[in-house]
Write a protein that holds these residues in place. Structure first.
Motif, mmCIF file in Angstrom:
data_model
loop_
_atom_site.group_PDB
_atom_site.id
_atom_site.type_symbol
_atom_site.label_atom_id
_atom_site.label_comp_id
_atom_site.label_asym_id
_atom_site.label_seq_id
_atom_site.Cartn_x
_atom_site.Cartn_y
_atom_site.Cartn_z
ATOM 1 N N ALA A 178 -26.687 6.226 50.347
ATOM 2 C CA ALA A 178 -27.737 5.808 49.416
ATOM 3 C C ALA A 178 -28.845 6.855 49.323
ATOM 4 N N PRO A 179 -29.635 6.834 48.238
ATOM 5 C CA PRO A 179 -30.691 7.836 48.053
ATOM 6 C C PRO A 179 -31.662 7.970 49.223
ATOM 7 N N SER A 180 -31.937 6.885 49.924
ATOM 8 C CA SER A 180 -32.901 6.938 51.022
ATOM 9 C C SER A 180 -32.258 7.164 52.387
ATOM 10 N N SER A 181 -30.940 7.333 52.422
ATOM 11 C CA SER A 181 -30.240 7.472 53.706
ATOM 12 C C SER A 181 -30.493 8.844 54.332
ATOM 13 N N PRO A 182 -30.735 8.891 55.652
ATOM 14 C CA PRO A 182 -30.893 10.181 56.326
ATOM 15 C C PRO A 182 -29.579 10.968 56.399
ATOM 16 N N LYS A 183 -28.475 10.315 56.083
ATOM 17 C CA LYS A 183 -27.161 10.970 56.126
ATOM 18 C C LYS A 183 -26.802 11.652 54.807
#
Length: 208
Positions: A178-183
């Protein structure tokens, strides 16, 4: 002497508000992938372009940087992109792909790839004379692969769109965090570099 491979690449990036949290990671990932590609040590006549798209009534529908061999110029342009506007579940994806496939200057003898980076389906009311399926078919006919890099959170129609475009244009559909994922940053950099490297290896193979 061996010919130097020509390689043209275009990034088609959804820059609506839903992509805002992802923009810093996207910029770092693109830079990382291009650096890794350059680090392969293979001589390539490389050009890169960027097409940003939003929605009707926004600051722009599409905004393009033409193909350039100047990576600093490309990176400066990339640094200006921000995720703003939109406001609903569909954006001007059709227009972004149309500009990338039909309006950019692609060299006839080059390896060619488009990376579509998005989290939303196209807005059907904006399709006009050329929707994403026509762009994908025309791209395939000209040897342009389209890889759909789909950020998590998109709906079923977006998934269908991304899969259609990739399959029709001989590319891959690659789901991303997702856009906010640190991955997201690593996943996107790995996906881009993998496709760039595969294209290079494929074109370097001698004919049977």
């Amino acid at each position: 002497p061996a010919k130097i491979l020509q390689f043209d690449v275009a990034l088609v990036i959804d820059t609506t508000a839903s992509m805002g949290p992802a923009m810093p990671a996207i910029k770092r990932a693109i830079l990382a992938a291009l650096k890794r590609f350059d680090g392969l040590g293979v001589k390539v006549d490389f050009r890169v372009a960027a097409v940003a798209y939003r929605d009707a009534g926004e600051a722009y529908l599409t905004a393009a940087l033409p193909m350039t061999q100047q990576l600093p110029e490309f990176l400066r342009h990339l640094s200006t992109l921000q995720g703003e506007g939109g406001g609903d579940a569909a954006d001007a994806l059709d227009q972004g792909l149309y500009v990338a496939t039909d309006k950019l200057t692609w060299r006839r003898t080059s390896a060619k790839a488009v990376f579509l980076i998005s989290d939303a389906a196209p807005k059907l009311a904006l399709a006009g004379k050329q929707d994403h399926t026509i762009s994908a078919i025309r791209a395939a006919a000209r040897g342009i692969r389209i890889h759909a890099l789909a950020l998590a959170g998109h709906d079923a129609r977006a998934t269908l769109t991304f899969r259609q475009v990739a399959q029709m244009a001989c590319g891959l559909f690659i789901p991303l965090p997702a856009p906010s994922s640190p991955k997201l940053e690593k996943a996107l950099a790995d996906a881009m570099f993998g496709r760039l490297q595969a294209e290079l290896v494929g074109w370097a193979k001698p004919p049977k």
